[in-house]
Design a protein around this motif. Sequence first.
Motif, PDB file in Angstrom:
ATOM      1  N   TRP A  17       0.822  -1.206   0.000  1.00 48.13           N
ATOM      2  CA  TRP A  17       0.000   0.000   0.000  1.00 48.13           C
ATOM      3  C   TRP A  17       0.858   1.258   0.000  1.00 48.13           C
ATOM      4  CZ3 TRP A  17      -0.819   4.237   3.154  1.00 48.13           C
ATOM      5  CH2 TRP A  17      -2.002   4.966   2.936  1.00 48.13           C
ATOM      6  N   HIS A  18       1.859   1.327   0.883  1.00 51.05           N
ATOM      7  CA  HIS A  18       2.657   2.548   0.999  1.00 51.05           C
ATOM      8  C   HIS A  18       3.463   2.824  -0.264  1.00 51.05           C
ATOM      9  CE1 HIS A  18       1.818   1.863   5.315  1.00 51.05           C
ATOM     10  NE2 HIS A  18       1.940   3.169   5.419  1.00 51.05           N
ATOM     11  N   THR A  19       4.127   1.805  -0.790  1.00 50.60           N
ATOM     12  CA  THR A  19       4.930   2.034  -1.994  1.00 50.60           C
ATOM     13  C   THR A  19       4.034   2.357  -3.184  1.00 50.60           C
ATOM     14  OG1 THR A  19       4.995  -0.373  -2.378  1.00 50.60           O
ATOM     15  CG2 THR A  19       6.878   0.641  -1.244  1.00 50.60           C
ATOM     16  N   GLY A  20       2.841   1.754  -3.232  1.00 52.55           N
ATOM     17  CA  GLY A  20       1.910   2.082  -4.308  1.00 52.55           C
ATOM     18  C   GLY A  20       1.499   3.543  -4.268  1.00 52.55           C
ATOM     19  N   ARG A  21       1.227   4.065  -3.070  1.00 57.18           N
ATOM     20  CA  ARG A  21       0.855   5.478  -2.928  1.00 57.18           C
ATOM     21  C   ARG A  21       2.019   6.392  -3.317  1.00 57.18           C
ATOM     22  NH1 ARG A  21      -4.659   6.519  -1.284  1.00 57.18           N
ATOM     23  NH2 ARG A  21      -3.895   8.423  -0.294  1.00 57.18           N
ATOM     24  N   LEU A  22       3.213   6.004  -2.919  1.00 59.16           N
ATOM     25  CA  LEU A  22       4.374   6.834  -3.250  1.00 59.16           C
ATOM     26  C   LEU A  22       4.628   6.863  -4.753  1.00 59.16           C
ATOM     27  CD1 LEU A  22       6.852   5.832  -0.399  1.00 59.16           C
ATOM     28  CD2 LEU A  22       5.844   8.096  -0.762  1.00 59.16           C
ATOM     29  N   GLU A 273       7.987   8.261  21.362  1.00 61.27           N
ATOM     30  CA  GLU A 273       8.870   7.748  20.307  1.00 61.27           C
ATOM     31  C   GLU A 273       8.816   8.679  19.109  1.00 61.27           C
ATOM     32  OE1 GLU A 273       8.271   3.688  19.209  1.00 61.27           O
ATOM     33  OE2 GLU A 273       8.289   2.955  21.274  1.00 61.27           O
ATOM     34  N   VAL A 274       9.871   8.599  18.295  1.00 54.85           N
ATOM     35  CA  VAL A 274       9.924   9.337  17.037  1.00 54.85           C
ATOM     36  C   VAL A 274      10.272   8.332  15.944  1.00 54.85           C
ATOM     37  CG1 VAL A 274      10.947  11.268  15.783  1.00 54.85           C
ATOM     38  CG2 VAL A 274      10.749  11.371  18.286  1.00 54.85           C
ATOM     39  N   ASN A 275       9.392   8.178  14.989  1.00 58.68           N
ATOM     40  CA  ASN A 275       9.537   7.149  13.960  1.00 58.68           C
ATOM     41  C   ASN A 275      10.072   7.749  12.666  1.00 58.68           C
ATOM     42  OD1 ASN A 275       7.951   4.749  15.324  1.00 58.68           O
ATOM     43  ND2 ASN A 275       6.758   6.604  15.670  1.00 58.68           N
ATOM     44  N   GLY A 276      11.281   7.331  12.293  1.00 47.26           N
ATOM     45  CA  GLY A 276      11.924   7.870  11.101  1.00 47.26           C
ATOM     46  C   GLY A 276      11.568   7.146   9.822  1.00 47.26           C
ATOM     47  N   VAL A 277      10.938   5.998   9.931  1.00 47.00           N
ATOM     48  CA  VAL A 277      10.417   5.286   8.747  1.00 47.00           C
ATOM     49  C   VAL A 277       8.953   5.006   9.061  1.00 47.00           C
ATOM     50  CG1 VAL A 277      10.777   3.384   7.126  1.00 47.00           C
ATOM     51  CG2 VAL A 277      12.708   4.258   8.441  1.00 47.00           C
ATOM     52  N   ALA A 278       8.198   6.078   9.183  1.00 46.25           N
ATOM     53  CA  ALA A 278       6.837   6.000   9.709  1.00 46.25           C
ATOM     54  C   ALA A 278       5.840   5.498   8.664  1.00 46.25           C
ATOM     55  CB  ALA A 278       6.396   7.382  10.209  1.00 46.25           C
ATOM     56  N   ALA A 279       4.976   4.591   9.107  1.00 51.42           N
ATOM     57  CA  ALA A 279       3.821   4.195   8.284  1.00 51.42           C
ATOM     58  C   ALA A 279       2.722   5.235   8.484  1.00 51.42           C
ATOM     59  CB  ALA A 279       3.339   2.812   8.685  1.00 51.42           C
ATOM     60  N   TRP A 280       1.841   5.359   7.500  1.00 47.31           N
ATOM     61  CA  TRP A 280       0.788   6.380   7.626  1.00 47.31           C
ATOM     62  C   TRP A 280      -0.576   5.893   7.137  1.00 47.31           C
ATOM     63  CZ3 TRP A 280       4.650   6.664   3.894  1.00 47.31           C
ATOM     64  CH2 TRP A 280       4.239   6.646   2.564  1.00 47.31           C
ATOM     65  N   ARG A 281      -0.753   4.596   7.027  1.00 46.14           N
ATOM     66  CA  ARG A 281      -2.035   4.094   6.528  1.00 46.14           C
ATOM     67  C   ARG A 281      -3.161   4.429   7.501  1.00 46.14           C
ATOM     68  NH1 ARG A 281      -2.839  -1.714   3.510  1.00 46.14           N
ATOM     69  NH2 ARG A 281      -4.922  -1.312   2.688  1.00 46.14           N
ATOM     70  N   SER A 285      -6.378   7.227   6.893  1.00 43.14           N
ATOM     71  CA  SER A 285      -7.794   6.851   6.951  1.00 43.14           C
ATOM     72  C   SER A 285      -8.657   7.874   7.677  1.00 43.14           C
ATOM     73  CB  SER A 285      -7.938   5.484   7.633  1.00 43.14           C
ATOM     74  OG  SER A 285      -7.634   5.568   9.020  1.00 43.14           O
ATOM     75  N   VAL A 286      -8.029   8.828   8.401  1.00 45.39           N
ATOM     76  CA  VAL A 286      -8.822   9.774   9.189  1.00 45.39           C
ATOM     77  C   VAL A 286      -8.498  11.238   8.882  1.00 45.39           C
ATOM     78  CG1 VAL A 286      -9.160   8.138  11.075  1.00 45.39           C
ATOM     79  CG2 VAL A 286      -7.200   9.689  11.140  1.00 45.39           C
ATOM     80  N   VAL A 287      -7.617  11.496   7.918  1.00 45.24           N
ATOM     81  CA  VAL A 287      -7.305  12.885   7.570  1.00 45.24           C
ATOM     82  C   VAL A 287      -7.486  13.086   6.072  1.00 45.24           C
ATOM     83  CG1 VAL A 287      -5.692  13.128   9.491  1.00 45.24           C
ATOM     84  CG2 VAL A 287      -4.821  12.464   7.233  1.00 45.24           C
ATOM     85  N   PRO A 288      -7.870  14.299   5.635  1.00 45.65           N
ATOM     86  CA  PRO A 288      -8.066  14.549   4.205  1.00 45.65           C
ATOM     87  C   PRO A 288      -6.758  14.751   3.447  1.00 45.65           C
ATOM     88  CG  PRO A 288      -8.556  16.530   5.478  1.00 45.65           C
ATOM     89  CD  PRO A 288      -8.315  15.431   6.477  1.00 45.65           C
ATOM     90  N   LEU A 289      -5.681  15.084   4.140  1.00 47.20           N
ATOM     91  CA  LEU A 289      -4.398  15.316   3.494  1.00 47.20           C
ATOM     92  C   LEU A 289      -3.924  14.076   2.749  1.00 47.20           C
ATOM     93  CD1 LEU A 289      -1.699  17.082   3.272  1.00 47.20           C
ATOM     94  CD2 LEU A 289      -0.939  15.767   5.267  1.00 47.20           C
ATOM     95  N   ASP A 290      -3.468  14.254   1.500  1.00 45.66           N
ATOM     96  CA  ASP A 290      -2.834  13.159   0.771  1.00 45.66           C
ATOM     97  C   ASP A 290      -1.395  13.067   1.275  1.00 45.66           C
ATOM     98  OD1 ASP A 290      -1.505  11.479  -1.039  1.00 45.66           O
ATOM     99  OD2 ASP A 290      -2.725  12.125  -2.734  1.00 45.66           O
ATOM    100  N   VAL A 291      -1.146  12.149   2.198  1.00 46.64           N
ATOM    101  CA  VAL A 291       0.150  12.091   2.877  1.00 46.64           C
ATOM    102  C   VAL A 291       1.280  11.787   1.902  1.00 46.64           C
ATOM    103  CG1 VAL A 291       1.497  10.893   4.640  1.00 46.64           C
ATOM    104  CG2 VAL A 291      -0.903  11.448   5.070  1.00 46.64           C
TER     105      VAL A 291
END
Length: 333
Positions: A17-22, A273-281, A285-291
Motif C-alpha cells: 500500500w505505501h509504496t503504491g501510494r508513493l 517515540e519518534v519514527n523515522g520510517v513512519a507508516a501512515w495508513r 484513513s482519518v485525515v483529508p491530506l494526501d500524505v
Amino acid sequence: MISPGLRIAVMTDETGWHTGRLKKAFRARGAEARCVDLADCRIDTTWLPHGLVVPGFGRALPDAVFVRGIAGGTFEQVTLRLGILHALRESGVPVYNDARAIERSVDKSMTSFLLHRAGVPTPATWAVESAAFAQRVLMREAAAGRQVVLKPLFGSQGHGLKRLGARGGLLAPLPSLARYRQVAYLQRFVASGRPGFDWRVLVIGGKAVAAMRRSGGKGWIHNVAQGARCEPAELTVPLAQTAVRATAALGLDYAGVDLIPNPDDAALPLVLEVNGVAAWRGLQSVVPLDVAAALVDDLLDRKLAAQRRANEQARQAASAGSPEQSAQRRARA
C-alpha cells in the motif's frame, strides 16, 4: 518546481500500500519511482564512475532516494545497508530520511538522549546492559508508586513491550534480558487516562501537518498494529510545536511522533517515540491530506532543490580553485 524526468529510488524490502501510494504521487509529478531493496545494492569500486550499484539505474545514481523500509538482518548486513545510504548522501544524492537520522530514531536510547538534550519533554528513561542496575531502577520506581515499561532497543508496532512494577503488593523481578539482547531500555510509565490513548503527529519538512488519536488496542499499548482505533485529532499548538521540536532534535526530514498527555503540564505533551520510517495508513484513513503527495512534494521541492543548489555551489567552488590559484590565473592573464 523540480520533477519531470527524475528517477527516484524507493528503498524498501517489501511492496504494498505505501509504496503504491508513493509511486502514484511521484508519477503525478512526472517522476519515475522504482522500488529497490537495499540488500540488492552494493559498493563496488570497479563500477565507474562512483563505485555504487543501485539495481535498475545502470551506471547512474538515482536523482533522489526515499527510504520506506530497511530489512532486519545481522549486524553486518544492517551496517552495509546503512552504509549504502551514507554513500549515496556522500555522492550528492538527497536521501529522505538519510542514514544518520534513521540511526538516531531506530535506536530508542539515542532518541531519548537527543530529546532530553534538546529539552523536549519525554518520560524518564534508562538504557543499560546491567540487569542488576535495571532491577534497582525497577525497585526504586516501584517504591515511589510508579511503573516502568521495558522495551526492545530496536523495535516497532508495540511488539515486545512489558509493563513492570508492584502488583498485588508484590514486586515481580525483572524479566530475563535474553529476549532483549541483554539491553534493558526502561521508560517510566505515564497513564494517559481512561480509556487510554496517544497521539500520532506527522511532521514533514519541519511542519506538523496532521494528527490522529489512537485508542484501544491491547490494553495500554495503542499501536495500530496491536488493534488500536484511529480517530481524527485536533492539531493543537502544543502538539504541533512539541512534534516539530522532536523531529528537529533527530535531524529527520519527516517523522511520525508519538505523544501522550503530560500529567504535570497540559501545555507540554510527552514524546514517547519518534519514527523515522513512519507508516501512515492509519493516519490517512482519518485525515483529508494526501500524505504520500505531501511527502513527495517536500522531497522534490525542498530536499532535492537544496541538494542541487549545494552540488552546484560545490562544482563552482571546485572549478574556481583556491584563492591562491585564482590569483595565479589572473596574473597569467
